[in-house]
Scaffold this motif. Structure first.
Motif, PDB file in Angstrom:
ATOM      1  N   LEU A 172       0.813  -1.208   0.000  1.00  0.00           N
ATOM      2  CA  LEU A 172       0.000   0.000   0.000  1.00  0.00           C
ATOM      3  C   LEU A 172       0.851   1.264   0.000  1.00  0.00           C
ATOM      4  N   ALA A 173       2.116   1.131   0.395  1.00  0.00           N
ATOM      5  CA  ALA A 173       3.009   2.291   0.372  1.00  0.00           C
ATOM      6  C   ALA A 173       3.237   2.796  -1.039  1.00  0.00           C
ATOM      7  N   HIS A 174       2.940   1.969  -2.039  1.00  0.00           N
ATOM      8  CA  HIS A 174       3.183   2.342  -3.430  1.00  0.00           C
ATOM      9  C   HIS A 174       1.917   2.834  -4.132  1.00  0.00           C
ATOM     10  N   THR A 175       0.805   2.921  -3.415  1.00  0.00           N
ATOM     11  CA  THR A 175      -0.419   3.427  -4.030  1.00  0.00           C
ATOM     12  C   THR A 175      -0.388   4.949  -4.041  1.00  0.00           C
ATOM     13  N   PRO A 176      -0.995   5.577  -5.039  1.00  0.00           N
ATOM     14  CA  PRO A 176      -0.932   7.041  -5.151  1.00  0.00           C
ATOM     15  C   PRO A 176      -1.784   7.738  -4.097  1.00  0.00           C
ATOM     16  N   ASP A 177      -1.393   8.937  -3.731  1.00  0.00           N
ATOM     17  CA  ASP A 177      -2.154   9.764  -2.797  1.00  0.00           C
ATOM     18  C   ASP A 177      -3.132  10.603  -3.618  1.00  0.00           C
ATOM     19  N   ASP A 178      -4.213   9.957  -4.064  1.00  0.00           N
ATOM     20  CA  ASP A 178      -5.137  10.595  -5.006  1.00  0.00           C
ATOM     21  C   ASP A 178      -6.547  10.758  -4.444  1.00  0.00           C
ATOM     22  N   GLY A 179      -6.712  10.553  -3.128  1.00  0.00           N
ATOM     23  CA  GLY A 179      -8.015  10.731  -2.514  1.00  0.00           C
ATOM     24  C   GLY A 179      -8.877   9.489  -2.519  1.00  0.00           C
ATOM     25  N   ARG A 180      -8.498   8.485  -3.307  1.00  0.00           N
ATOM     26  CA  ARG A 180      -9.263   7.244  -3.323  1.00  0.00           C
ATOM     27  C   ARG A 180      -8.839   6.364  -2.130  1.00  0.00           C
ATOM     28  N   ARG A 181      -9.662   5.371  -1.854  1.00  0.00           N
ATOM     29  CA  ARG A 181      -9.417   4.495  -0.704  1.00  0.00           C
ATOM     30  C   ARG A 181      -8.922   3.147  -1.211  1.00  0.00           C
TER      31      ARG A 181
END
Length: 206
Positions: free
Chosen positions: A18-27
């Motif tokens: 999960l550290a590699h998921t974007p900080d784009d507001g999605r969950r």
């Protein structure tokens, strides 16, 4: 419904990924090692989340921690990871990483794409993890509603269902009163969301 991320590798994922998921507001959640992605919350959802977090935070005794959107690992393999809209814990947050101990209360706020997940999928997952109390808040109907589920012998049983301006009252995880109407309504919600005290003419519903 939630969508699957297009770049999920064939191997099962863990919370480390999960550290590699974007900080784009999605969950970004995990279900059996698969990435489960939900859209960013709509404004109505955020209003309910904010008001409920404030109300429970003001009501909770000092030994409880009320958090909006905490990450929780639901199994030892860390391949089942959920993010309740709101959760209450009776212990301090971990210094790093995510919670791996059940909260005493988990709350999900129903959105159009989460109806099945909140009412069925997460209901079974949270029960299996041992979360004693689960609230499902529905702000999509004509009257805002709240269903309280309590864990009995490993299965959730409905303890209360309240709508609109009726008063919801519970003692789990701590004594709290709540009027669902004021989770979304304009006006003096801060002074009204807890309802009138017993004996002042407002009937309570359990």
């Amino acid at each position: 419904m939630t969508t699957r991320h297009p770049d999920v590798p064939e191997r099962g994922l863990t919370v480390d990924d999960l550290a590699h998921t974007p900080d784009d507001g999605r969950r970004y959640e995990l279900v059996d090692g698969r990435l489960d992605v939900s859209p960013a919350p709509k404004p109505l959802h955020s209003v309910v989340d904010s008001r409920l977090t404030i109300h429970l935070g003001n009501t909770a005794p000092d030994e409880f921690v009320v958090l909006s959107g905490p990450g929780v690992n639901l199994n030892g393999d860390r391949t089942l990871h959920r993010i309740p809209d709101l959760a209450v814990f009776d212990h301090e947050p971990p210094e790093e990483g995510y919670f791996d101990i059940p909260p005493v209360l988990a709350v999900e706020i129903v959105s159009p794409e989460s109806v099945l997940r909140d009412n069925h999928t997460k209901r079974h997952e949270y029960a299996a993890f041992g979360i004693r109390s689960y609230w499902i808040v529905n702000a999509l109907a004509d009257k805002v509603g709240l269903v309280e589920l309590r864990l009995e012998d490993g299965v959730y049983q409905e303890a209360a269902q309240v709508h609109g301006e009726d008063v919801f009252e519970t003692d789990l995880p701590f004594p709290v009163r709540l009027v669902p109407h004021w989770l979304t309504a304009g006006g003096p919600w801060r002074g009204s969301i807890g309802g009138e005290a017993p004996g002042e003419g407002q009937a309570t519903q359990r």
